[in-house]
Design an enzyme around this catalytic site. Structure first.
Site, mmCIF file in Angstrom:
data_model
loop_
_atom_site.group_PDB
_atom_site.id
_atom_site.type_symbol
_atom_site.label_atom_id
_atom_site.label_comp_id
_atom_site.label_asym_id
_atom_site.label_seq_id
_atom_site.Cartn_x
_atom_site.Cartn_y
_atom_site.Cartn_z
ATOM 1 N N GLN A 178 0.819 -1.221 0.000
ATOM 2 C CA GLN A 178 0.000 0.000 0.000
ATOM 3 C C GLN A 178 0.854 1.273 0.000
ATOM 4 O O GLN A 178 0.349 2.347 -0.301
ATOM 5 C CB GLN A 178 -0.929 0.028 1.219
ATOM 6 C CG GLN A 178 -2.062 -0.975 1.155
ATOM 7 C CD GLN A 178 -3.106 -0.646 0.090
ATOM 8 O OE1 GLN A 178 -3.321 0.505 -0.269
ATOM 9 N NE2 GLN A 178 -3.758 -1.678 -0.416
ATOM 10 N N HIS A 200 -0.310 -3.544 -9.338
ATOM 11 C CA HIS A 200 -1.668 -3.010 -9.549
ATOM 12 C C HIS A 200 -2.121 -2.055 -8.451
ATOM 13 O O HIS A 200 -3.187 -1.460 -8.540
ATOM 14 C CB HIS A 200 -2.681 -4.139 -9.768
ATOM 15 C CG HIS A 200 -3.109 -4.894 -8.548
ATOM 16 N ND1 HIS A 200 -4.311 -4.667 -7.924
ATOM 17 C CD2 HIS A 200 -2.504 -5.881 -7.853
ATOM 18 C CE1 HIS A 200 -4.435 -5.501 -6.906
ATOM 19 N NE2 HIS A 200 -3.354 -6.245 -6.829
ATOM 20 N N THR A 236 8.631 -18.795 -16.909
ATOM 21 C CA THR A 236 8.900 -17.774 -17.926
ATOM 22 C C THR A 236 8.367 -16.430 -17.444
ATOM 23 O O THR A 236 7.230 -16.329 -16.997
ATOM 24 C CB THR A 236 8.245 -18.177 -19.259
ATOM 25 O OG1 THR A 236 8.739 -19.477 -19.610
ATOM 26 C CG2 THR A 236 8.567 -17.178 -20.364
ATOM 27 N N CYS A 323 -10.811 -8.786 0.169
ATOM 28 C CA CYS A 323 -10.662 -10.216 0.389
ATOM 29 C C CYS A 323 -11.686 -10.723 1.397
ATOM 30 O O CYS A 323 -12.090 -11.872 1.351
ATOM 31 C CB CYS A 323 -9.269 -10.525 0.896
ATOM 32 S SG CYS A 323 -8.008 -9.498 0.148
HETATM 33 C C1 LIG Z 1 -3.324 -5.846 -2.206
HETATM 34 C C2 LIG Z 1 -2.445 -6.211 -1.088
HETATM 35 C C3 LIG Z 1 -1.731 -7.428 -1.085
HETATM 36 C C4 LIG Z 1 -1.915 -8.457 -2.154
HETATM 37 O O1 LIG Z 1 -1.341 -8.074 -3.384
HETATM 38 P P1 LIG Z 1 -1.770 -8.845 -4.697
HETATM 39 O O2 LIG Z 1 -0.871 -8.293 -5.749
HETATM 40 O O3 LIG Z 1 -3.204 -8.533 -4.940
HETATM 41 O O4 LIG Z 1 -1.515 -10.303 -4.452
HETATM 42 C C5 LIG Z 1 -0.891 -7.683 -0.026
HETATM 43 N N1 LIG Z 1 -0.736 -6.802 0.973
HETATM 44 C C6 LIG Z 1 -1.384 -5.627 1.002
HETATM 45 C C7 LIG Z 1 -1.159 -4.682 2.130
HETATM 46 C C8 LIG Z 1 -2.268 -5.294 -0.021
HETATM 47 O O5 LIG Z 1 -2.928 -4.145 0.023
#
Ligand SMILES: *Cc1c(COP(=O)(O)O)cnc(C)c1O
Length: 394
Positions: A178, A200, A236, A323
Site C-alpha cells: 500500500q 496493480h 517464464t 478479500c
Molecule cells: C493488495 C495487497 C496485497 C496483495 O497483493 P496482490 O498483488 O493482490 O496479491 C498484499 N498486501 C497488502 C497490504 C495489499 O494491500
C-alpha cells in the site's frame, strides 16, 4: 462512476498500458532464448529491474519479480521460516492487522511447528516499536510488519522497528504494497531485509509484483523449475507486465510529492465532511496515514448495505478489505484496533487518488450522509441506541 477503491486496485496508467501492449506485440520472445529476439526480451526485463531498483534505492540483483503482493509476502516469510528452522529458530513476530497474505501464511507455519507472536495494534492503528522489541526471543527468526495498512491507511514506524531487528540480528520483512508509489519508500535509507510490492496498487498491471531481498540475505524459491530470477522464482517471466510495472513505478516516483499533496487535501476534505455525521469515528491516526485513505465506522448501520446503496449512486467504495467482503465476519483490522463487532460492521473505506475532483468528493460526502441517515431510519439497532436502551459507543 466515482472510483474510490484504489486500495483494492488502481486504474493502469496510460504509459504502462502502452508499454504492455508494445512489449506483447513486438517483444514476445522468451528471455531465456539465446537468439537475438529472445535476448531483446531479456534486455527489457533487466532494464525494468534497473528502474525498479533505482526507484527503491536497491541493487538490481536484490529485485525478484513475482506474481504480485501475495506471492512476495509468501516467499519472504516462507524463506525466512525455512532458514530459521535450519538454525532451530522457530518463532516469528508479526501484528494482528496484517494482510491475509501474511496472516494466513503464519497460520500455516503454526501448523508446521512455528510459534507466532502477534503484537497488538493500538486504537490509533499504530504498532509500538518497543512492543515489537519486547516480543523478540532468542529463537525469533523473522519480524514481519506492514508498511501501511490497507484498510485504515496507517503508516507504521518501519525505521524504528527495522533498527530494533538489526540490533537484535533478526530478519525484518515489510509488506509495502500500500505504501510504494504513494509515500517515500527507499531501502537504502531503511533497515529492511525483505520488502513486498504489487504493481496493480500503483497504476501498473495485475498479477505482477516484486520482492526486494537485501544482498547477503538468502532467499529460497517458492516456485521451483527453471533458473529464472537467478533460481529464486521459476517460470517464464511476465515480460510485458514487468516492463509496464517499471514504467508505472517510475511515473509514480516522479509525481509522488505533488500527487500525495493533492490527494491528502481531498482526503482531509472527505474526513471533515464525513465527521459531521452523528455517531461516527475515523479509523486510524489522522496524521500517520496514507494520503488516499479515508476509513470510518458508523454506528447503527451495516457496511455492506451502505456499499450497495453507494453503488446504486455510482460510487465504488469498500467496507473492510476486498478479500473479506462477502463474509459476515467483521474486519480483523477494525477488531485489532479495538472496534467492537457491531461498530466494526458499520465500516466504510474510501481510497482515492489525485484524479478525484472536489465536486466528486462533495458528492461522496452528501451521498454517504444521506445513505447513512436512510439506513438508520429502519435499523432496530439504531432505534435502541437512540432510545437509550443501549448506550452509544461512538
Ligand atoms: C493488495 C495487497 C496485497 C496483495 O497483493 P496482490 O498483488 O493482490 O496479491 C498484499 N498486501 C497488502 C497490504 C495489499 O494491500
Amino acid at each position: 462512476m466515482i472510483y474510490a477503491d484504489n486500495a483494492a486496485t488502481t486504474r493502469m496508467s496510460e504509459a504502462a498500458m502502452q508499454t504492455m501492449i508494445s512489449v506483447m506485440r513486438e517483444n514476445y520472445g522468451n528471455p531465456s532464448s539465446l537468439y537475438a529476439f529472445g535476448q531483446r526480451s531479456k534486455e527489457i526485463l533487466e532494464e525494468a529491474r534497473e528502474t525498479v531498483a533505482r526507484v527503491l534505492g536497491a541493487r538490481s540483483r536484490e529485485i525478484i519479480f513475482t506474481g504480485g503482493g501475495s506471492e512476495s509476502d509468501n516467499q519472504a516469510i516462507r524463506s525466512a521460516a525455512a532458514l530459521g528452522r535450519e538454525k532451530g529458530k522457530m518463532h516469528i513476530v508479526s501484528t494482528a492487522f496484517e494482510h491475509h497474505a501474511v496472516l494466513h501464511v503464519l497460520e500455516r507455519l503454526k501448523k508446521e511447528g512455528f510459534e507466532v507472536t502477534l503484537v497488538d495494534v493500538h486504537s490509533d492503528g499504530l504498532v509500538r516499536p518497543e512492543e515489537v522489541e519486547a516480543a523478540l526471543r532468542e529463537d525469533t527468526c523473522l519480524v514481519t510488519v506492514m508498511f501501511a495498512n490497507n484498510e485504515i491507511g496507517t503508516v507504521q514506524p518501519i525505521r524504528e522497528i527495522g533498527e530494533i531487528c538489526r540490533r537484535r540480528g533478526v530478519l525484518f520483512h515489510t509488506d509495502a504494497v500500500q505504501a510504494l508509489g504513494h509515500i517515500p519508500v527507499r531501502v537504502d535509507d531503511l533497515p529492511v531485509d525483505f520488502l513486498s510490492a504489487s504493481a496493480h496498487k500503483f497504476h501498473g498491471p495485475k498479477g505482477v509484483g516484486f520482492l526486494y531481498a537485501r544482498q547477503g540475505v538468502r532467499l529460497l524459491p517458492l516456485i521451483e523449475g527453471g533458473a529464472q530470477e537467478r533460481g529464486r522464482r521459476a517460470g517464464t517471466e511476465n515480460t510485458a507486465g514487468i516492463a509496464a510495472m517499471a514504467v508505472a513505478l517510475q511515473e509514480a516516483a516522479e509525481h509522488l510529492g505533488e500527487r500525495a499533496e493533492k490527494t491528502a487535501r481531498l482526503r482531509d476534505r472527505l474526513i471533515r465532511g464525513l465527521s459531521e455525521i452523528p455517531h461516527c469515528a475515523l479509523n486510524g491516526d489522522p496524521v500517520h496515514r496514507l494520503p488516499g485513505n479515508v476509513s470510518f465506522c458508523f454506528e447503527g448501520i451495516e457496511g455492506e448495505s451502505l456499499l450497495l446503496l453507494l453503488d446504486d449512486r455510482g460510487i465504488a467504495a469498500s467496507s473492510g478489505s476486498a478479500c473479506t467482503s462477502g463474509s459476515l465476519d467483521p474486519s480483523h483490522v477494525l477488531l485489532a484496533i479495538g472496534r467492537v463487532h457491531d461498530v466494526a460492521h458499520g465500516s466504510l473505506r474510501l481510497s482515492i487518488d489525485e484524479t478525484l475532483t472536489e465536486e466528486e468528493a462533495d458528492e461522496i460526502i452528501s451521498s454517504v450522509k444521506e445513505v447513512v441517515a436512510y439506513l438508520r431510519g429502519f435499523s432496530p439497532v439504531w432505534r435502541d441506541l437512540e432510545s437509550g436502551k443501549t448506550p452509544h459507543i461512538l
